[in-house]
Design a protein around this motif. Structure first.
Motif, PDB file in Angstrom:
ATOM      1  N   ALA A 124       0.823  -1.209   0.000  1.00 31.73           N
ATOM      2  CA  ALA A 124       0.000   0.000   0.000  1.00 31.73           C
ATOM      3  C   ALA A 124       0.855   1.257   0.000  1.00 31.73           C
ATOM      4  O   ALA A 124       0.356   2.346  -0.276  1.00 31.73           O
ATOM      5  N   VAL A 125       2.138   1.101   0.332  1.00 27.96           N
ATOM      6  CA  VAL A 125       2.975   2.290   0.529  1.00 27.96           C
ATOM      7  C   VAL A 125       3.659   2.701  -0.773  1.00 27.96           C
ATOM      8  O   VAL A 125       4.207   1.865  -1.486  1.00 27.96           O
ATOM      9  N   ALA A 126       3.610   3.994  -1.066  1.00 30.91           N
ATOM     10  CA  ALA A 126       4.202   4.519  -2.293  1.00 30.91           C
ATOM     11  C   ALA A 126       5.430   5.359  -1.968  1.00 30.91           C
ATOM     12  O   ALA A 126       5.611   5.801  -0.826  1.00 30.91           O
ATOM     13  N   CYS A 127       6.253   5.594  -2.989  1.00 33.07           N
ATOM     14  CA  CYS A 127       7.466   6.395  -2.816  1.00 33.07           C
ATOM     15  C   CYS A 127       7.412   7.639  -3.688  1.00 33.07           C
ATOM     16  O   CYS A 127       7.032   7.585  -4.847  1.00 33.07           O
ATOM     17  N   LYS A 128       7.833   8.742  -3.072  1.00 29.80           N
ATOM     18  CA  LYS A 128       7.899  10.005  -3.809  1.00 29.80           C
ATOM     19  C   LYS A 128       9.353  10.474  -3.802  1.00 29.80           C
ATOM     20  O   LYS A 128       9.959  10.614  -2.735  1.00 29.80           O
ATOM     21  N   ALA A 129       9.914  10.710  -4.976  1.00 31.54           N
ATOM     22  CA  ALA A 129      11.322  11.115  -5.049  1.00 31.54           C
ATOM     23  C   ALA A 129      11.446  12.623  -4.965  1.00 31.54           C
ATOM     24  O   ALA A 129      10.751  13.350  -5.680  1.00 31.54           O
ATOM     25  N   GLU A 130      12.347  13.072  -4.098  1.00 32.32           N
ATOM     26  CA  GLU A 130      12.687  14.490  -4.115  1.00 32.32           C
ATOM     27  C   GLU A 130      14.023  14.623  -4.847  1.00 32.32           C
ATOM     28  O   GLU A 130      15.084  14.375  -4.287  1.00 32.32           O
ATOM     29  N   ALA A 131      13.935  14.917  -6.147  1.00 25.67           N
ATOM     30  CA  ALA A 131      15.130  15.072  -6.971  1.00 25.67           C
ATOM     31  C   ALA A 131      14.972  16.389  -7.705  1.00 25.67           C
ATOM     32  O   ALA A 131      14.234  16.471  -8.676  1.00 25.67           O
ATOM     33  N   ARG A 167      16.430  16.865 -18.076  1.00 23.40           N
ATOM     34  CA  ARG A 167      16.699  15.556 -18.698  1.00 23.40           C
ATOM     35  C   ARG A 167      16.920  14.456 -17.654  1.00 23.40           C
ATOM     36  O   ARG A 167      16.779  13.277 -17.950  1.00 23.40           O
ATOM     37  N   GLU A 168      17.283  14.811 -16.440  1.00 30.98           N
ATOM     38  CA  GLU A 168      17.499  13.803 -15.404  1.00 30.98           C
ATOM     39  C   GLU A 168      16.214  13.447 -14.670  1.00 30.98           C
ATOM     40  O   GLU A 168      16.057  12.358 -14.137  1.00 30.98           O
ATOM     41  N   LEU A 169      15.291  14.409 -14.633  1.00 33.48           N
ATOM     42  CA  LEU A 169      14.151  14.302 -13.726  1.00 33.48           C
ATOM     43  C   LEU A 169      13.298  13.057 -13.952  1.00 33.48           C
ATOM     44  O   LEU A 169      12.986  12.309 -13.025  1.00 33.48           O
ATOM     45  N   VAL A 170      12.928  12.812 -15.214  1.00 35.59           N
ATOM     46  CA  VAL A 170      11.959  11.750 -15.489  1.00 35.59           C
ATOM     47  C   VAL A 170      12.503  10.378 -15.093  1.00 35.59           C
ATOM     48  O   VAL A 170      11.739   9.456 -14.790  1.00 35.59           O
ATOM     49  N   ARG A 171      13.811  10.253 -15.005  1.00 37.15           N
ATOM     50  CA  ARG A 171      14.397   8.945 -14.661  1.00 37.15           C
ATOM     51  C   ARG A 171      14.005   8.491 -13.258  1.00 37.15           C
ATOM     52  O   ARG A 171      14.020   7.303 -12.955  1.00 37.15           O
ATOM     53  N   ALA A 225       7.310  11.977  -8.450  1.00 36.43           N
ATOM     54  CA  ALA A 225       8.529  12.791  -8.326  1.00 36.43           C
ATOM     55  C   ALA A 225       8.120  14.249  -8.480  1.00 36.43           C
ATOM     56  O   ALA A 225       7.229  14.572  -9.279  1.00 36.43           O
ATOM     57  N   TYR A 226       8.765  15.104  -7.713  1.00 39.58           N
ATOM     58  CA  TYR A 226       8.460  16.539  -7.788  1.00 39.58           C
ATOM     59  C   TYR A 226       8.793  17.073  -9.178  1.00 39.58           C
ATOM     60  O   TYR A 226       9.909  16.861  -9.653  1.00 39.58           O
ATOM     61  N   HIS A 227       7.863  17.769  -9.793  1.00 40.88           N
ATOM     62  CA  HIS A 227       8.145  18.361 -11.111  1.00 40.88           C
ATOM     63  C   HIS A 227       8.708  19.765 -10.901  1.00 40.88           C
ATOM     64  O   HIS A 227       8.039  20.771 -11.119  1.00 40.88           O
ATOM     65  N   ASN A 228       9.978  19.811 -10.471  1.00 43.81           N
ATOM     66  CA  ASN A 228      10.569  21.119 -10.181  1.00 43.81           C
ATOM     67  C   ASN A 228      10.719  21.967 -11.444  1.00 43.81           C
ATOM     68  O   ASN A 228      10.746  23.188 -11.379  1.00 43.81           O
ATOM     69  N   THR A 265       2.959  17.914  -8.691  1.00 45.54           N
ATOM     70  CA  THR A 265       3.027  19.248  -9.277  1.00 45.54           C
ATOM     71  C   THR A 265       2.793  20.268  -8.170  1.00 45.54           C
ATOM     72  O   THR A 265       1.990  20.043  -7.270  1.00 45.54           O
ATOM     73  N   TYR A 266       3.479  21.383  -8.242  1.00 39.24           N
ATOM     74  CA  TYR A 266       3.398  22.337  -7.139  1.00 39.24           C
ATOM     75  C   TYR A 266       3.833  23.711  -7.602  1.00 39.24           C
ATOM     76  O   TYR A 266       4.538  23.852  -8.595  1.00 39.24           O
ATOM     77  N   VAL A 267       3.394  24.704  -6.870  1.00 42.67           N
ATOM     78  CA  VAL A 267       3.739  26.079  -7.205  1.00 42.67           C
ATOM     79  C   VAL A 267       4.991  26.497  -6.431  1.00 42.67           C
ATOM     80  O   VAL A 267       5.838  27.218  -6.931  1.00 42.67           O
TER      81      VAL A 267
END
Ligand code: GLC
Length: 642
Positions: free
Chosen positions: A313-320, A325-329, A344-347, A383-385
């Motif tokens: 049930a547990v999910a992972c969120k990457a803070e990268a 070009r690196e982000l989507v990986r 993953a954060y869409h910085n 996604t975030y402001v």
């Protein structure tokens, strides 16, 4: 399974037993766990014992998992898109700044429900060293909650109550470093060789100097360099962030297992999502910037698989926070497809929204997003402001070049603009870690960066109106883009910069505290009064949440395509999923913009009755054009592929 892997699986299965569901998951995901760990640690003599310890932790966690968490495991295995649906809305807060304690947070869940929140990220809440502790990102005990916030039992009770209300709880796992005061680091200083090997330490400067040749600095002003001499240890310690944050050595299999155990404990306490902090830094390689190394993705796949087997049930969120070009990986590509982080954060989107707002032009955002690979199947963006951190201008030469901009000049412009130094700027932020040459990251709350502070201090009603529209258009894009939108505490009320952050000596050296205010519950009490600022921002955000919930096309797994609106000031974002289509038109211009009705026609969406201005007024259609007021956004709907 390959024969040698099958043999290892058979041994593991016999050792662990467990119920049917656990046995099936162990078999199904065994290769996904085995392969990265063998690639990383196969030759390490510490590995066989570490591997057994890991298997035992998996078996134990699965066996001890409470019945309602098992039910949740089952539910989320059937509905793996639970974090990616259009019904989701996230909220981010420091537990103490929001509500004092974890119990206090429980009492405020109704407020979040009113807003439509389904996911709550409480900033680092495990036991940290006394301040300064980087807002909790310097942990001394992963097994305990920060005493002022409560206990592990309080965390369990909060998670349970949130579960009952259909809300998910996200907690940070700081895995790149511990506090210097953590028991492992203390043991290392006391001469324990096994614990010393948990960290990256060096007897002299030769290795550190070799690494420094290509290493950037995260906090060059306040924590220069990447290594700290520790007098007591008599060695140099790798400290990417602050001197009191000791980098763990993930090349040591025992470190992997220790952190996996931390994650499993949180999973069984009822935490739904783990925010994996600062993951690009986990693996070091000489001659590189020591970020985004391929091994990082092996590590993340292995951690993710640990959870899949024992607590699915547990999910992972990457803070990268990395370049486009690196982000989507971090969402799993190539051999990691479907196996890495769920979010993953869409910085990049975040930074480009601010770029669009300052320049009044959406073309850099459009071209950059177009050039990025989409989120891989089964994963989604956060996604975030803005967040609790500074805003870094993730704009590369290549991306800027596509719209005829010079990246360095544009980044300098954005810095000056949001610091309020550029002529005509509406922003009231502050530069962070400025570099020679005029580049810097930026601090400030959404409202202060979007002009509300200036409008209230020096402007008139029209300025206030424009600032509110800017806040809403930024959120409209984050809410429509696809993924889990995260609202930062106070932004739903238009909270401005904390003017008193410097008064706290523990925070005075770190201006990120400017945008980490305490919740203003008096302001929140005005949220239902439409004549107040709070009431207007609150109503706008709630309308966005409702608009999002009502549109299947916004599911994270659908199509996301920026489209040309014929006007570079107006962003067009086409979304399509499950037979429905939505086109978001978002204007970044301070003046009214006419947009040709043909854009709607070309993309098969109608100017239906749902099309409306942010304040709910119907939009004006004038012959062949739709008139978008300053910073207005419109949702246009149509049928998708059936
Ligand atoms: C992450 C956090 C940031 C912190 C750093 C070190 O980037 O978001 O606040 O300073 O990690 O833990």
């Amino acid at each position: 399974m390959r024969p040698e892997v099958r043999a290892r699986h058979a041994r593991a299965a016999a050792r662990l037993g467990g119920d049917d569901a656990f046995r099936i998951r162990l078999e199904r995901f065994f290769t996904e766990l085995h392969d990265p760990l063998h690639a990383l640690y196969g030759a390490d003599q510490r590995f066989p014992a570490a591997w057994d310890a890991l298997l035992d932790a998996l078996g134990r966690t699965a066996a001890e998992r409470e019945p309602d968490l098992r039910r949740l495991d089952h539910e989320r295995e059937i509905t793996p898109d639970w974090l990616h649906r259009e019904q989701t809305l996230g909220y981010v807060a420091y537990a103490d700044r929001f509500a004092g304690t974890l119990r206090g947070v429980r009492e405020r869940l109704g407020y979040l429900e009113e807003l439509g929140v389904t996911y709550l990220h409480l900033m680092p809440l495990l036991h940290a060293r006394p301040e300064p502790n980087d807002g909790g990102y310097a942990v001394v005990d992963y097994g305990a909650v920060q005493p002022e916030l409560g206990t592990m039992d309080d965390l369990r009770a909060l998670a349970r109550e949130m579960r009952e209300r259909g809300m998910a709880l996200c907690v940070d796992v700081v895995l790149n470093h511990t506090a210097r005061e953590h028991a492992w680091a203390r043991a290392a200083r006391a001469g324990d060789a096994r614990r010393l090997a948990f960290y990256r330490t060096f007897p002299d400067r030769s290795e550190p100097d070799a690494y420094e040749a290509t290493l950037p600095e995260v906090f060059p002003d306040t924590a220069p360099g990447n290594f700290t001499w520790d007098e007591e240890l008599g060695r140099w310690v790798w400290t990417t962030f602050n001197a009191y944050q000791w980098d763990l050595d993930h090349a040591n299999p025992e470190v992997f297992v220790a952190l996996a155990e931390v994650m499993l404990t949180l999973a069984n306490a009822g935490v739904d999502v783990l925010r994996l902090d600062a993951v690009p830094f986990l693996w070091k390689r000489k001659g590189t910037d020591c970020q985004n190394q391929p091994e990082v993705h092996d590590l993340l796949q292995a951690y993710r698989t640990v959870l899949r087997i024992a607590a699915p049930a547990v999910a992972c969120k990457a803070e990268a926070i990395v370049a486009p070009r690196e982000l989507v990986r971090y969402l799993g590509t190539g051999r990691h497809t479907g196996l890495e982080c769920d979010l993953a954060y869409h910085n990049v989107l975040m930074a480009l929204e601010w770029s669009a707002l300052a320049s009044g032009r959406a073309d850099l955002l459009v071209r950059t997003v177009e050039a990025m690979p989409p989120a891989p199947p089964g994963a989604g963006w956060a996604t975030y402001v803005r967040s609790h951190d500074d805003i870094g201008w993730a704009i590369t030469d290549e991306d800027a070049g596509r719209v005829g901009e010079d990246a360095r000049l544009h980044r300098r412009f954005l810095t000056a603009f949001y610091a309020g130094e550029f002529p005509g700027s509406f922003a009231r932020g502050a530069p962070f870690q400025p570099r020679p040459g005029g580049e810097a990251r930026i601090n400030g709350t959404t409202a202060s960066l979007a002009g509300l502070q200036m409008a209230l201090e020096e402007g008139d009603d029209l300025d206030v109106d424009l600032a509110i529209r800017r806040i809403l258009v930024l959120h409209a894009v984050a809410f429509a883009f696809g993924g889990l939108p995260l609202l930062y505490m106070g932004d739903e009320l238009g909270m401005r910069n904390d003017t008193r952050w410097v008064e706290d000596p523990a925070h005075a050296g770190d201006s990120r505290w400017m945008h980490r205010p305490r919740m203003d519950w008096d302001a929140a009490a005005r949220r239902r009064d439409p004549r107040t600022i709070e009431g207007r921002v609150w109503a706008g955000i709630r309308r966005l949440a409702a608009a999002r919930r009502a549109r299947r096309a916004l599911h994270a797994h659908g199509l996301v395509r920026p489209v040309d609106t014929g006007d570079r000031h107006v962003l067009g974002l086409l979304r399509e999923h499950a037979g429905e289509r939505t086109l978001l038109l978002a204007s970044f211009a301070a003046q009214r913009r006419p947009v040709g009705v043909r854009v709607a026609r070309e993309h098969g969406v109608a100017l239906g009755e749902r099309a409306a201005e942010p304040d709910g007024r119907p939009v004006a259609v004038d012959g062949d054009t739709v008139v978008l007021e300053a910073y207005a956004h419109l949702w246009l709907d149509g049928p998708g592929e059936r």
